[in-house]
Design a protein around this motif. Structure first.
Motif, PDB file in Angstrom:
ATOM      1  N   VAL A 139       0.723  -1.234  -0.055  1.00 25.61           N
ATOM      2  CA  VAL A 139      -0.110  -0.066   0.015  1.00 25.61           C
ATOM      3  C   VAL A 139       0.825   1.089  -0.009  1.00 25.61           C
ATOM      4  N   GLN A 140       0.365   2.316  -0.153  1.00 26.18           N
ATOM      5  CA  GLN A 140       0.944   3.637  -0.297  1.00 26.18           C
ATOM      6  C   GLN A 140       0.332   4.610   0.700  1.00 26.18           C
ATOM      7  N   ASP A 141       0.936   5.756   1.126  1.00 25.95           N
ATOM      8  CA  ASP A 141       0.148   6.782   1.871  1.00 25.95           C
ATOM      9  C   ASP A 141      -0.280   6.467   3.227  1.00 25.95           C
ATOM     10  N   GLY A 142       0.293   5.260   3.724  1.00 21.12           N
ATOM     11  CA  GLY A 142      -0.115   4.948   5.002  1.00 21.12           C
ATOM     12  C   GLY A 142      -1.704   4.456   5.178  1.00 21.12           C
ATOM     13  N   VAL A 143      -2.260   3.788   4.292  1.00 15.55           N
ATOM     14  CA  VAL A 143      -3.829   3.314   4.457  1.00 15.55           C
ATOM     15  C   VAL A 143      -3.805   2.641   5.434  1.00 15.55           C
ATOM     16  N   GLY A 144      -5.052   3.005   5.963  1.00 19.80           N
ATOM     17  CA  GLY A 144      -5.082   2.069   7.080  1.00 19.80           C
ATOM     18  C   GLY A 144      -6.274   1.017   7.157  1.00 19.80           C
ATOM     19  N   THR A 145      -5.820  -0.310   7.071  1.00 13.08           N
ATOM     20  CA  THR A 145      -6.514  -1.400   7.206  1.00 13.08           C
ATOM     21  C   THR A 145      -6.118  -2.189   8.285  1.00 13.08           C
ATOM     22  N   PRO A 146      -7.024  -3.197   8.471  1.00 19.81           N
ATOM     23  CA  PRO A 146      -8.140  -3.822   7.927  1.00 19.81           C
ATOM     24  C   PRO A 146      -9.277  -2.961   8.373  1.00 19.81           C
ATOM     25  N   PHE A 147     -10.415  -3.323   8.187  1.00 21.80           N
ATOM     26  CA  PHE A 147     -11.723  -2.401   8.401  1.00 21.80           C
ATOM     27  C   PHE A 147     -13.074  -3.561   8.532  1.00 21.80           C
ATOM     28  N   SER A 148     -13.405  -3.507   9.913  1.00 20.77           N
ATOM     29  CA  SER A 148     -14.614  -4.490  10.167  1.00 20.77           C
ATOM     30  C   SER A 148     -15.798  -3.843  10.727  1.00 20.77           C
ATOM     31  N   PRO A 149     -16.702  -3.330  10.389  1.00 17.80           N
ATOM     32  CA  PRO A 149     -18.032  -2.850  10.920  1.00 17.80           C
ATOM     33  C   PRO A 149     -19.022  -4.057  11.344  1.00 17.80           C
ATOM     34  N   CYS A 150     -19.462  -3.877  12.577  1.00 20.91           N
ATOM     35  CA  CYS A 150     -20.329  -4.912  12.960  1.00 20.91           C
ATOM     36  C   CYS A 150     -21.716  -4.388  13.008  1.00 20.91           C
ATOM     37  N   GLY A 151     -22.778  -5.112  12.869  1.00 19.05           N
ATOM     38  CA  GLY A 151     -24.116  -4.608  12.963  1.00 19.05           C
ATOM     39  C   GLY A 151     -24.592  -4.171  14.309  1.00 19.05           C
ATOM     40  N   ASN A 152     -25.809  -3.510  14.304  1.00 19.24           N
ATOM     41  CA  ASN A 152     -26.274  -2.767  15.539  1.00 19.24           C
ATOM     42  C   ASN A 152     -27.196  -3.681  16.458  1.00 19.24           C
ATOM     43  N   THR A 153     -27.541  -4.851  15.592  1.00 15.95           N
ATOM     44  CA  THR A 153     -28.605  -5.654  16.256  1.00 15.95           C
ATOM     45  C   THR A 153     -27.966  -7.066  16.800  1.00 15.95           C
ATOM     46  N   SER A 154     -28.322  -7.275  18.156  1.00 18.40           N
ATOM     47  CA  SER A 154     -28.029  -8.573  18.814  1.00 18.40           C
ATOM     48  C   SER A 154     -28.965  -9.827  18.449  1.00 18.40           C
ATOM     49  N   ALA A 155     -28.559 -11.039  18.266  1.00 25.75           N
ATOM     50  CA  ALA A 155     -29.328 -12.043  18.084  1.00 25.75           C
ATOM     51  C   ALA A 155     -30.292 -12.414  18.900  1.00 25.75           C
ATOM     52  N   SER A 156     -31.452 -12.744  18.832  1.00 23.96           N
ATOM     53  CA  SER A 156     -32.339 -13.214  19.629  1.00 23.96           C
ATOM     54  C   SER A 156     -32.107 -14.472  20.318  1.00 23.96           C
ATOM     55  N   GLN A 157     -32.755 -14.715  21.295  1.00 25.01           N
ATOM     56  CA  GLN A 157     -32.347 -15.937  22.015  1.00 25.01           C
ATOM     57  C   GLN A 157     -32.698 -17.414  21.416  1.00 25.01           C
ATOM     58  N   PRO A 158     -31.965 -18.251  21.656  1.00 26.89           N
ATOM     59  CA  PRO A 158     -30.644 -18.475  22.396  1.00 26.89           C
ATOM     60  C   PRO A 158     -29.581 -17.933  21.765  1.00 26.89           C
ATOM     61  N   VAL A 159     -28.705 -16.999  22.351  1.00 22.63           N
ATOM     62  CA  VAL A 159     -27.580 -16.269  21.724  1.00 22.63           C
ATOM     63  C   VAL A 159     -26.525 -17.060  21.448  1.00 22.63           C
ATOM     64  N   THR A 160     -26.394 -18.395  22.621  1.00 23.68           N
ATOM     65  CA  THR A 160     -25.181 -19.303  22.278  1.00 23.68           C
ATOM     66  C   THR A 160     -25.233 -20.153  21.118  1.00 23.68           C
ATOM     67  N   THR A 161     -26.449 -20.649  20.720  1.00 24.37           N
ATOM     68  CA  THR A 161     -26.585 -21.326  19.712  1.00 24.37           C
ATOM     69  C   THR A 161     -26.219 -20.521  18.409  1.00 24.37           C
ATOM     70  N   PHE A 162     -26.931 -19.449  18.210  1.00 26.34           N
ATOM     71  CA  PHE A 162     -26.316 -18.412  17.115  1.00 26.34           C
ATOM     72  C   PHE A 162     -24.908 -18.037  16.855  1.00 26.34           C
ATOM     73  N   GLU A 163     -24.229 -17.939  18.185  1.00 30.30           N
ATOM     74  CA  GLU A 163     -22.831 -17.850  18.057  1.00 30.30           C
ATOM     75  C   GLU A 163     -22.222 -19.059  17.505  1.00 30.30           C
ATOM     76  N   ASP A 164     -22.693 -20.252  17.996  1.00 27.97           N
ATOM     77  CA  ASP A 164     -22.002 -21.603  17.663  1.00 27.97           C
ATOM     78  C   ASP A 164     -22.205 -21.589  16.121  1.00 27.97           C
ATOM     79  N   VAL A 165     -23.206 -21.562  15.788  1.00 27.29           N
ATOM     80  CA  VAL A 165     -23.556 -21.774  14.066  1.00 27.29           C
ATOM     81  C   VAL A 165     -22.629 -20.633  13.197  1.00 27.29           C
ATOM     82  N   VAL A 166     -22.611 -19.435  13.872  1.00 23.69           N
ATOM     83  CA  VAL A 166     -21.807 -18.377  13.240  1.00 23.69           C
ATOM     84  C   VAL A 166     -20.304 -18.786  13.054  1.00 23.69           C
ATOM     85  N   GLU A 167     -19.755 -19.208  14.249  1.00 18.85           N
ATOM     86  CA  GLU A 167     -18.504 -19.523  14.292  1.00 18.85           C
ATOM     87  C   GLU A 167     -18.096 -20.757  13.222  1.00 18.85           C
TER      88      GLU A 167
END
Length: 650
Positions: A139-167
């Motif tokens: 890169v040139q000019d000191g480009v700042g990466t990486p970039f990782s925006p996360c969503g604003n809405t949390s998963a509905s229950q059960p959170v653990t199941t959602f996290e396991d599936v996503v992982e």
């Protein structure tokens, strides 16, 4: 030409945002865009070349099934290299619509010679160098990466199941994307307890498998940190990844990763351990040993940011046991060898002499630092080896060798003025990056023509910066042991050991004079008032306003080029002023060289010349210096060691 005009007129309209039919979460948001700060040499030429290059990218993307395109325009010296990538779930029309929207944003970049834009559905980048095709992280000019925006809405229950599936789905994305033939994977997973579906993709830029694997590992780490939010995106120069619980591609467009991941499942390992009770503990012991070594290797690899720890025996074979027929050059730090690796790629291997790196820890600290440095005008570190007492650096191979070959060596007279000017400008940009744009100020201390390597298209890359010492940010100068080449070295450094970034500015000025004159800095020539070294010759020519007698006789310059060269000679003399405070910084030098501008109100004074009647110089060390605190005489050659081979690769 007509196609280009139509293309530009189309982009002047309001940018269109691509929308996928019947999908709820395909907003095609603009995630990030960046305009470079380094101006092109000739802005009008650069803009023309940029526009024609973008038009060629669009033409390629109009072909069904094409999701990645590269193009370049090298006209009139203002080179433009560009790449564009669409997500593979798009139709051709949707891909081109996203591209058009991205280009309409890039057209706002009018001052710099590089830019990129990241949209949910596509990515566009252009630069004035081609290195990023094979290594997107350059890169040139000191480009700042990486970039990782996360969503604003949390998963509905059960959170653990959602996290396991996503992982789980992100694990498969991470592992499969670098192995997929097109470096793209799209997957879905059902969450039966909440009647939801998780959608995820991974896509790498270009075909560099190593860069893809490193980037996807980062994507996994960043995106799992987004949990338990219901969506997340990750972007780095080498890849893009995304997950969401709402559809952003059709469920029928998923990738079959069964064959891609075949043999990597932990179930295969477990099945192998049940072969018999007699072998169970043996296999478990081997597995634990392997995991321990792998974890240590991964930790070490993470510290070196992608640089490869090569096996010494592999490098020994690649260089034919460091045979003389493979020697590219010999220098103060050791020998450099040409090496052909197992994949038939050619690299340069620098074999460091033990006395220059006292301990292995110091060597590895150097490698850790330079593995983070990526710039078009700096020689790239590919890897290292530090087995036993052998300390090796694996570097880019430059087939054109070093600049001195083209100034007074076997290739003398083959560089025209435009090429020489671009070399001068590129060296300035590389030094400015080392001094100001990296998180640690790096002073090279040994800038000379043999340390400037040339690419196939004669773009300069500075070598040996990884062997420099580093200046703390809160100090303007330090007193240190002398490490340089006389003839290029600033007086305050050669005579008193005072080191600052202005030492590199001085050496850069001398290199400019070598490039213009085609003569060595230590070459003595008669013809003006007396026999003089190069810097004295330049000053006498300037004082007498007879610049043309100083210019390389192999250059056939028109009137405009002659005037340009005269201005660059003045700039070179400004670099050699004493005291150092009168010299510009390298960032200022980049701006001055940009238009070959005159010095304005600045007044040049006669540079300080280091006299060497008895070929000795005094070097003074302060009480704070690591050397003894007395003045002593150290015999040093003021002219280049003609017995050394030209350092063709750093």
């Amino acid at each position: 030409m007509a196609v280009l005009v139509v293309f530009l007129l189309f982009l002047l309209a309001e940018p269109a945002i691509s929308q996928l039919n019947d999908l709820d979460n395909n907003s095609n948001s603009f995630l990030r865009w960046f305009c470079g700060r380094t101006p092109p040499i000739h802005p009008s030429n650069f803009i023309k070349n940029r526009n024609s290059t973008l038009a060629e990218l669009r033409r390629q993307l109009l072909t069904d099934g094409v999701f990645y395109a590269t193009a370049q325009d090298l006209s009139a010296g203002d080179t433009v290299y560009a790449a564009a990538q669409c997500r593979n779930y798009l139709s051709t029309d949707e891909c081109v619509a996203c591209f058009d929207a991205g280009v309409s944003v890039l057209f706002r970049c009018v001052a710099g010679d590089s830019a990129y834009v990241v949209v949910d559905n596509c990515f566009i980048r252009y630069e004035d160098y081609a290195d990023f095709y094979n290594n997107p992280n350059v890169v040139q000019d000191g480009v700042g990466t990486p970039f990782s925006p996360c969503g604003n809405t949390s998963a509905s229950q059960p959170v653990t199941t959602f996290e396991d599936v996503v992982e789980g789905i992100l694990t498969e994305i991470r592992d499969a994307t670098p192995k997929a033939s097109n470096n793209y994977v799209a997957l879905t997973r059902e969450i039966t307890s909440s009647n939801e579906t998780v959608y995820a993709i991974g896509q790498c830029v270009g075909s560099n498998k190593t860069a893809c694997e490193t980037c996807m590992n980062s994507a996994y780490s960043y995106l799992t940190n987004c949990l338990p939010t219901t969506d997340g995106r990750f972007f780095d120069m080498a890849c893009f990844a995304r997950y969401s619980n709402t559809a952003f591609f059709n469920g029928s467009q998923i990738t079959d990763v069964t064959n891609i991941l075949k043999g990597n499942s932990t179930k295969t390992i477990v099945a192998g351990t049940i072969a018999g009770v007699a072998l169970l503990f043996f296999i478990l012991g081997i597995w634990l040993l392997y995991r321990r070594r792998k974890k240590a290797k991964e930790t070490e690899q993470a510290n070196f940011k992608g640089a490869v720890n090569y096996n010494y025996k592999d490098l020994l074979l690649a260089t034919n046991h460091f045979g003389e027929e493979n020697i590219l050059g010999k220098g103060g730090f050791g020998e450099v060898f040409k090496a052909t690796l197992d994949d038939n790629s050619i690299v340069a291997v620098k074999k460091l002499q033990a006395e220059h790196v006292r301990v292995k820890e110091e060597f590895e600290n150097e490698v850790k630092l330079i593995s983070h440095v990526h710039h078009r005008n700096l020689l790239r570190l590919l890897g290292w080896s530090s087995e036993g007492s052998e300390l090796l650096l694996v570097l880019e191979y430059m087939p054109n060798g070093s600049l001195d070959r083209f100034l007074w060596g076997s290739k003398r007279g083959t560089l025209d003025w435009n090429q020489r000017y671009e070399i001068i400008f590129g060296i300035a940009r590389g030094l400015a990056h080392l001094h100001n744009e990296f998180h640690v100020k790096i002073i090279h201390r040994d800038i000379k023509s043999s340390n400037i390597l040339l690419t196939d298209d004669f773009k300069p890359k500075i070598a040996d910066f990884g062997l420099a010492r580093f200046l703390p940010e809160d100090e303007t100068h330090v007193v240190t042991n002398y490490a340089g080449t006389l003839g290029y070295t600033a007086p305050e450094y050669a005579l008193r050991g005072l080191l600052s970034d202005k030492v590199d500015t001085y050496s850069f000025g001398v290199v400019i004079l070598e490039i213009i004159s085609g003569r060595r800095s230590t070459e003595v020539k008669s013809g003006l008032s007396s026999a003089a070294y190069l810097l004295e010759q330049a000053w006498q020519s300037y004082e007498k306003n007879i610049h043309m007698k100083f210019i390389d006789e192999t250059l056939n310059l028109n009137q405009h080029e002659q005037e340009h060269v005269m201005k660059i000679i003045e700039i070179a003399l400004l670099c050699t002023q004493t005291p150092p405070s009168k010299r510009p910084t390298m960032s200022e030098m980049v701006l001055m060289l940009q238009e070959g501008q005159s010095l304005g109100t600045r007044q040049l004074t006669r540079p300080t010349f280091v006299q060497n009647h008895d070929r000795r110089v005094n070097i003074v060390f302060s009480k704070n210096s690591s050397a003894s605190n007395h003045v002593y005489k150290n015999k040093m050659e003021l002219e280049a060691d003609d017995r050394e081979k030209s350092t063709c690769n750093g």
